[in-house]
Scaffold this active site. Structure first.
Site: not given
Lengths: 203, 255
Positions: B12, B131
């Site tokens: 990330d 998600d």
């Protein structure tokens, strides 16, 4: 100085192919080009391909096609993924496409199921059916990185096979041509070894 | 069947640095993305995924530069996601050296974008990131969420993944937002629901805290690949340890 040309006919990212060859090159010059003079002057040819085969075939101008076919006929050539498929007789992708018909075999869709996922994406074993200079220092059944939805399931020019549900041909070889369904430039050490063998290949 | 199951460490990246927070809070700096990518490559990672979590678009050039630097040193597949909204974004990422691009919110807002991207670049390089959160009134059905889980869309995850597979997505990156950052393991019921209903590969993500969780994602969830961030970043486990554990459980991995 040996010159290697990565043929650029406007399809996909060739950066990773040339970076991988550069990583194992000692003295060769590596160029990415669509220029017919550069291709004619080169000593070795890398013929990549990515995306839909129809778009790849149509991306060739008449001139470029003629030059590439002439040069592939005589110089050490490494064809990759859709580049490999384009050297076969035909593909059933995109409703059926005639290909260059240099190597024996046809391209068909991989049968998908809940267990056998398509695209065939990831690392799979390459089993040798015959010996070849380009497989030197690579153990039989090594893992290489694949990503494709179509394959060649039988060929007189078969050199290795791989199983995803059913077996298919993962490398083909004939005279001065070596063609792979996987991506050596994404196959870490084994892939780099194959590029090294290609640079050392004398025919 | 010899296709190996994949271990994918995820970076990330925020403004050019690798970070990983718990539910996006408490973000810890984990270092330089290029160094970390090289380390994972050396340890035997099967692919690398980089998610650009920078909110603003001013730092896009940093992202392209980072992608280029990773791609020139790491010879395994690289997937890049985060803020991919236009065909031009995909083109730039591929040109920078990404092998696959992951699309998330832009796909939810305009499903045709998936079709357009797959037609233009090929399914092999289009990953749809989904998600998912349990629906408020359910224990066995999930909905798609966006904006880091803050926005519930009401779209059913199973229907959505079937649709994007039809539209030409080559792979699904499925993250449980209920589990992300918790270290409690993947939501394997969610993973199984999706992996058993579509023909394209599913990458399980969100919640890995130990090596058994990776094994469960494959053996219980039916995932083709497992993605984890923090357990690898902070050197709790190496990729090789993860592979050894999977191998011991009878899972085919690239040695």
């Amino acid at each position: 100085m040996t010159q290697v040309v990565v043929i650029d006919y406007g399809m996909g990212n060739l950066h990773s192919v040339s970076k991988a060859i550069q990583a194992v090159s000692s003295s060769e010059s590596i160029v990415i080009s669509s220029n017919t003079d550069v291709i004619k002057a080169a000593d070795k040819i890398v013929f990549p391909g990515v995306g839909a085969i129809k778009d790849c075939m149509e991306a060739f101008s008449v001139d470029l096609r003629e030059t590439v076919l002439e040069e592939i006929d005589k110089k050490p050539t490494l064809a990759i993924c859709v580049g490999m498929q384009m050297l076969l007789k035909s593909s059933e992708e995109n409703g059926g496409v005639d290909c260059f018909d240099i190597l024996d075999g046809k391209v068909t869709k991989i049968n998908a199921s809940k267990e056998i996922k398509v695209p065939h994406m990831g690392w799979n074993r390459v089993k040798f059916l015959k010996e070849h200079d380009l497989l030197e220092n690579i153990p039989d059944s090594s893992f290489f990185y694949f990503v494709h939805s179509y394959c060649c399931s039988s060929s007189e020019d078969a050199l290795t096979e791989t199983t995803h549900g059913e077996s298919f041909i993962s490398c083909l070889a004939k005279d001065n041509i070596f063609a792979v369904q996987f991506h050596p430039e994404k196959s870490q050490d084994m892939g780099l070894e194959l590029y090294r063998n290609f640079l050392n290949w004398n025919i | 069947m010899t296709l190996a199951k994949r271990i994918i460490p995820c970076l990330d990246v925020d403004k050019g640095r690798v970070v990983k927070g718990v539910n996006f809070l408490n973000i810890r700096d984990a270092g330089d993305p290029i160094e970390i990518a090289k380390r994972y490559d050396d340890e035997g990672a099967d692919e690398i995924t980089m998610l650009d979590i920078t909110a603003s678009h001013e730092t896009r050039d940093t992202t392209y530069k980072t992608v280029e630097n990773i791609a020139s040193q790491v010879f395994i597949p690289l997937t890049v996601g985060g803020g991919v909204r236009k065909i031009e974004d995909i083109k730039k990422l591929l040109r920078s050296g990404a092998d696959k691009v992951s699309i998330n919110t832009a796909a939810v807002e305009n499903p045709d974008f998936v079709k357009e991207a797959a037609d233009k670049f090929g399914s092999q390089c289009i990953v749809v990131a989904v998600d998912a959160k349990l629906k408020e009134d359910s224990s066995s059905s999930w909905e798609v969420v966006t904006y880091g889980g803050r926005n519930r869309t009401g779209i059913d995850v199973q229907e959505w993944t079937t649709q994007v597979a039809d539209y030409g997505a080559g792979e699904i990156l499925l993250t449980s937002m209920d589990r992300d950052g918790t270290k409690e393991g993947f939501d394997n019921e969610l993973v199984f629901q999706v992996s058993s209903s579509i023909d394209i590969p599913v990458i399980a993500s969100g919640g890995v805290g130990n090596l058994q969780h990776l094994i469960d994602g494959i053996q219980i969830g039916g995932a083709e690949a497992v993605l984890a961030a923090s357990i690898f970043h902070f050197s709790e486990f190496t990729i090789q340890e993860a592979k050894d554990a999977m191998k011991d459980s009878g899972i085919v991995v690239r040695a």
